[in-house]
Design a protein around this motif. Structure first.
Motif, PDB file in Angstrom:
ATOM      1  N   LEU A   9      -1.054 -30.097  31.603  1.00 19.44           N
ATOM      2  CA  LEU A   9      -2.347 -29.962  30.907  1.00 19.44           C
ATOM      3  C   LEU A   9      -3.195 -28.905  31.609  1.00 19.44           C
ATOM      4  CD1 LEU A   9      -3.364 -33.656  30.238  1.00 19.44           C
ATOM      5  CD2 LEU A   9      -2.073 -32.151  28.776  1.00 19.44           C
TER       6      LEU A   9
ATOM      7  N   LEU B  51      -6.947 -24.678  24.865  1.00 18.94           N
ATOM      8  CA  LEU B  51      -5.940 -25.603  25.408  1.00 18.94           C
ATOM      9  C   LEU B  51      -5.640 -26.717  24.413  1.00 18.94           C
ATOM     10  CD1 LEU B  51      -4.187 -26.580  27.742  1.00 18.94           C
ATOM     11  CD2 LEU B  51      -6.182 -27.628  28.751  1.00 18.94           C
ATOM     12  N   VAL B  52      -6.689 -27.265  23.808  1.00 18.52           N
ATOM     13  CA  VAL B  52      -6.485 -28.374  22.871  1.00 18.52           C
ATOM     14  C   VAL B  52      -5.736 -27.893  21.634  1.00 18.52           C
ATOM     15  CG1 VAL B  52      -7.685 -29.954  21.343  1.00 18.52           C
ATOM     16  CG2 VAL B  52      -8.370 -29.779  23.693  1.00 18.52           C
ATOM     17  N   SER B  53      -6.022 -26.652  21.177  1.00 19.84           N
ATOM     18  CA  SER B  53      -5.274 -26.119  20.028  1.00 19.84           C
ATOM     19  C   SER B  53      -3.797 -26.083  20.337  1.00 19.84           C
ATOM     20  CB  SER B  53      -5.735 -24.704  19.679  1.00 19.84           C
ATOM     21  OG  SER B  53      -7.110 -24.597  19.784  1.00 19.84           O
TER      22      SER B  53
ATOM     23  N   ALA C 271       1.765 -36.903  21.465  1.00 21.06           N
ATOM     24  CA  ALA C 271       2.451 -35.608  21.533  1.00 21.06           C
ATOM     25  C   ALA C 271       3.449 -35.637  22.676  1.00 21.06           C
ATOM     26  CB  ALA C 271       1.445 -34.494  21.752  1.00 21.06           C
ATOM     27  N   ARG C 272       4.587 -35.024  22.449  1.00 21.85           N
ATOM     28  CA  ARG C 272       5.622 -34.984  23.476  1.00 21.85           C
ATOM     29  C   ARG C 272       5.396 -33.754  24.350  1.00 21.85           C
ATOM     30  NH1 ARG C 272      10.048 -37.135  24.933  1.00 21.85           N
ATOM     31  NH2 ARG C 272       9.708 -38.960  23.662  1.00 21.85           N
ATOM     32  N   LEU C 273       5.140 -33.958  25.626  1.00 18.14           N
ATOM     33  CA  LEU C 273       4.827 -32.831  26.510  1.00 18.14           C
ATOM     34  C   LEU C 273       6.104 -32.204  27.049  1.00 18.14           C
ATOM     35  CD1 LEU C 273       1.982 -34.309  28.704  1.00 18.14           C
ATOM     36  CD2 LEU C 273       1.730 -32.632  26.919  1.00 18.14           C
TER      37      LEU C 273
ATOM     38  N   GLN D 283     -11.088 -25.446  24.119  1.00 16.32           N
ATOM     39  CA  GLN D 283     -10.694 -25.342  22.711  1.00 16.32           C
ATOM     40  C   GLN D 283      -9.308 -24.733  22.593  1.00 16.32           C
ATOM     41  OE1 GLN D 283     -12.831 -26.004  19.626  1.00 16.32           O
ATOM     42  NE2 GLN D 283     -10.661 -26.148  19.163  1.00 16.32           N
TER      43      GLN D 283
ATOM     44  N   GLY E  62       2.790 -29.067  30.358  1.00  7.58           N
ATOM     45  CA  GLY E  62       3.293 -30.246  31.043  1.00  7.58           C
ATOM     46  C   GLY E  62       2.282 -30.796  32.026  1.00  7.58           C
TER      47      GLY E  62
ATOM     48  N   ILE F  58     -13.973 -28.700  19.569  1.00  7.46           N
ATOM     49  CA  ILE F  58     -14.286 -29.334  20.858  1.00  7.46           C
ATOM     50  C   ILE F  58     -15.770 -29.174  21.152  1.00  7.46           C
ATOM     51  CG2 ILE F  58     -13.817 -29.218  23.328  1.00  7.46           C
ATOM     52  CD1 ILE F  58     -11.445 -30.103  21.947  1.00  7.46           C
TER      53      ILE F  58
ATOM     54  N   PRO G  29       5.692 -37.974  30.184  1.00  8.67           N
ATOM     55  CA  PRO G  29       6.488 -37.255  29.185  1.00  8.67           C
ATOM     56  C   PRO G  29       5.731 -37.019  27.881  1.00  8.67           C
ATOM     57  CG  PRO G  29       7.187 -39.522  29.314  1.00  8.67           C
ATOM     58  CD  PRO G  29       6.151 -39.356  30.362  1.00  8.67           C
TER      59      PRO G  29
ATOM     60  N   LEU H 223      -2.207 -27.896  22.502  1.00  5.23           N
ATOM     61  CA  LEU H 223      -1.666 -29.249  22.612  1.00  5.23           C
ATOM     62  C   LEU H 223      -1.453 -29.861  21.229  1.00  5.23           C
ATOM     63  CD1 LEU H 223      -3.719 -30.626  25.596  1.00  5.23           C
ATOM     64  CD2 LEU H 223      -1.271 -30.443  25.496  1.00  5.23           C
ATOM     65  N   TRP H 224      -2.356 -29.555  20.293  1.00  7.44           N
ATOM     66  CA  TRP H 224      -2.212 -30.101  18.957  1.00  7.44           C
ATOM     67  C   TRP H 224      -1.026 -29.492  18.231  1.00  7.44           C
ATOM     68  CZ3 TRP H 224      -6.095 -33.125  20.232  1.00  7.44           C
ATOM     69  CH2 TRP H 224      -6.433 -34.172  19.394  1.00  7.44           C
ATOM     70  N   GLU H 225      -0.576 -28.330  18.679  1.00  7.28           N
ATOM     71  CA  GLU H 225       0.573 -27.713  18.013  1.00  7.28           C
ATOM     72  C   GLU H 225       1.893 -28.297  18.469  1.00  7.28           C
ATOM     73  OE1 GLU H 225       0.314 -23.580  18.765  1.00  7.28           O
ATOM     74  OE2 GLU H 225      -1.573 -23.396  17.660  1.00  7.28           O
TER      75      GLU H 225
END
Lengths: 361, 307
Positions: free
Chosen positions: A39, A74-76, A95-97, A72, A37, B212, B173, A78-80
């Motif tokens: 990041l 963190l981004v993985s 993406a919905r956080l 890397q 939420g 990345i 959100p 987030l992509w999930e």
């Protein structure tokens, strides 16, 4: 043979998949903690201290590698997250956080519910509930639906009322239009007064919480500290009566009203004093001379006014005048004369109630 | 202070909106930061403040003039600024012989100072010095904290919380996945804190998740922790308290089992099974003879056995 080939094909496909994934996987000793939420990623692994000690580009390269790995991961994550296309099929992938999990302190304390107004208290007591009113009312005169109030209201424009009936029992000479206008002004003023009173009550309730000052912050003023000490003393079971005092604290308990109100003497005390007081009272009631000597009171008032005028003049002069003069003037006008003035003010008040002692003029 | 405390009755709608924005709310606004220069701020400190302002725009205010105050001794002027500009985060930069290149980062609760940490700048590389492409203003950064010091040491923990609060940006959100361009990386090693900012490049990898690559961009600071002024535990707990209305409401009468099936529970009133409407079957319909017998109260079978 076909089976073997199939197995080979599957193994090859898996190899390829693993190869692809290798570019995006990162090996870490301890798993990172994520707060998607915000990041945010928290890496608990101790960084390679030896490499980072030496200054220069080597350190930068090491830091950058560490940052790349962490980013890397963190981004993985987030992509999930569940993603959708915002704004139709051609829009960006969004993406919905989830809700931010890391607890951060608030900026201001949570809002306090405002205290109910006088009408709200009354309505709650009586059980009156709010009735929903329609916004339009049927106007018989105009034969259409008009507003309840405002532009083109149902009852016609009140400013254009050309008839004002004289009610029964009213003065026939009175101007009814003026009376209606005056009453409207009074109603408006009363409503405004009540609204401001409700506001003031809410504001007072909002700022009357002593919780904040009672927290030790390290920089509190003398008054705040004494207030806190007083509250602490009174917070015992016997309301502070048997609490031992600090060496420099005052002996008698300070009155709650600050010593402003009257203190009555006990009923059954000094009998002789009571007897003499009652006899004095009877004498004053029986005598023909008036209790308040008008001439004396007037003279006193005049003297007071003169003294005040002189003090004001003296202050003005002292602001521009020499130092010696200033000292003399302020000595006269500030503390001593103030006390004298207060005594003079108290004495006529005392004599008018009738129980004071009278001096011969 | 009195003028700000008195009840100000707004005379226009605009003034009313202004006051409503500043009053305490259930869901709060994004925290604003004020960047202040001290009495003797040198070039380094000024550059740092300008760069941080560029990162935190538009949720920051940069004061151009120098203010001669000492935050660790007297907090009243900071609190006054906070009340005037409605900022709850601050960054105060100063420089003197005893504490060169000093930065005090702090936050407020209810316009009173909550936490303050003094950091010394050892090395600084500014935005202008790094000749790479930058990301657009107002990008929400990704924050990464590396190092076990950030969990072990109490002061470092508060510093972590402060830095998250400072650089977090608005709470959103949902986020555009291609727009994750900025990352701030903090490493705590050997009593020093290295802050680096990178621009994120998403490269094609075989699978859905991109690879990345990072490019150095933006301000990078080497910091050393000096003094701290942390809030007492109970004041900190008071500031963390969230109102009950914000807690997510639990949905009642819904349960999930291991396999992912959702079960719902319905509460019914007691039914009169005699009056239940079943399917009409013509064969089972009551014949007029039986119906009259039932109405009489005595069934034909029973009367037979009695006799």
């Amino acid at each position: 043979m076909a089976a073997v080939r199939v197995e080979e094909v599957l193994a090859a496909a898996e190899e390829q998949e693993a190869e692809k994934r290798r570019s995006v996987t990162v090996e870490k000793e301890l798993e990172l903690e994520f707060d998607l939420g915000n990041l945010l990623a928290l890496d608990r692994n101790p960084p390679p201290a030896a490499g980072l000690r030496g200054a220069g580009p080597r350190r930068e390269a090491l830091l950058r590698a560490l940052a790349r790995d962490n980013t890397q991961l963190l981004v993985s994550r987030l992509w999930e997250l569940p993603a959708e296309r915002a704004g139709g099929a051609g829009g960006p992938l969004v993406a919905r956080l989830p809700e931010p999990a890391f607890r951060l302190p608030r900026e201001k304390p949570p809002p306090r519910p405002r205290p109910p107004t006088r009408w709200e208290q009354f309505a709650r007591l009586k059980g009156i509930r709010r009735r929903k009113r329609t916004s339009l009312v049927w106007d018989e005169q105009a034969k259409e639906w008009r507003r309840r109030w405002g532009y083109r209201r149902a009852g016609g424009d009140p400013a254009r009322a050309w008839l004002a009936e004289v009610p029964e029992g009213a003065d026939p000479e009175e101007d009814q239009f003026a009376r209606l206008r005056r009453e409207k002004r009074e109603r408006v003023a009363r409503n405004e007064l009540n609204r401001l009173r409700n506001l003031a009550r809410a504001h007072r309730a909002g700022t009357a919480v002593p919780a904040a000052p009672l927290h030790p912050t390290g920089h509190q003023s003398r008054e705040e500290l004494s207030h806190v000490a007083r509250v602490a003393r009174v917070s015992t079971a016997s309301l502070g009566r048997f609490q031992p005092r600090l060496p420099k604290e005052s002996a008698e308990p300070p009155s709650r009203s600050g010593g402003k109100k009257q203190r009555f003497e006990p009923l059954l005390g000094n009998l002789a004093a009571e007897r003499s007081r009652q006899l004095e009272l009877l004498r004053d009631m029986g005598s023909k001379k008036p209790v308040l000597d008008i001439t004396r009171a007037v003279n006193k008032q005049l003297r007071q006014e003169e003294a005040e005028a002189a003090a004001a003049k003296g202050k003005k002069q002292s602001q521009r005048g020499k130092r010696g003069r200033r000292q003399q003037r302020t000595g006269r006008s500030s503390k001593k004369s103030g006390a004298r003035r207060q005594q003079q003010q108290q004495r006529p008040a005392g004599s008018s109630t009738g129980s004071g002692r009278r001096k011969k003029a | 202070m009195d003028a700000l405390d008195r009840v100000v009755k707004p005379k226009t709608k605009r003034a009313k909106r202004f006051l409503e924005k500043r009053e305490p709310k259930l869901k709060e606004n994004t925290k604003n930061a004020m960047l202040i220069k001290g009495g003797n701020a040198n070039l380094t400190v000024t550059e740092v403040l300008k760069d941080i302002y560029a990162v935190k725009k538009p949720f920051a205010v940069l004061y151009k003039k120098k203010n001669i105050t000492r935050p660790f001794e007297d907090q009243t002027s900071l609190e006054f600024f906070s009340k005037k500009s409605d900022c709850s985060l601050f960054l105060f930069g100063s420089h003197n012989k005893k504490r060169p290149n000093n930065l005090i980062i702090g936050r407020m609760f209810d316009y009173h100072v909550l936490d303050m940490i003094e950091l010394g700048i050892e090395k600084f590389v500014s935005l202008k010095d790094v000749k790479n492409s930058k990301c657009p203003e107002g990008t929400k950064p990704m924050l990464i904290f590396a190092g076990d010091m950030f969990d072990v040491n109490e002061e470092y923990r508060r510093l972590k919380s402060l830095l998250i609060d400072f650089f977090r940006g608005p709470s959103v959100p949902s986020i555009r996945l291609a727009g994750l361009e900025y990352v701030l990386h903090f490493t705590a090693v050997d009593g020093k804190i290295y802050m680096r900012s990178y621009k994120v490049l998403l490269k094609k990898s075989g699978c859905k998740i991109p690879r990345i690559e990072l490019e150095e961009m933006g301000p990078s600071l080497d910091l050393v922790m000096r003094r701290t002024h942390l809030a007492s535990d109970d004041l900190y707990k008071l500031s963390l308290k969230q109102p009950k209305a914000l807690k997510p409401k639990k949905k009642k009468n819904i349960s999930h089992d291991v396999f992912g099936t959702t079960y719902g529970r319905i509460h019914m009133q007691k039914q009169d099974l005699g009056k239940l409407q079943t399917r009409k079957m013509k064969g089972l319909k009551k014949r007029p003879a039986e119906k009259s017998a039932e109405d009489g109260g005595v069934s034909p079978k029973k009367s037979k056995s009695a006799s």
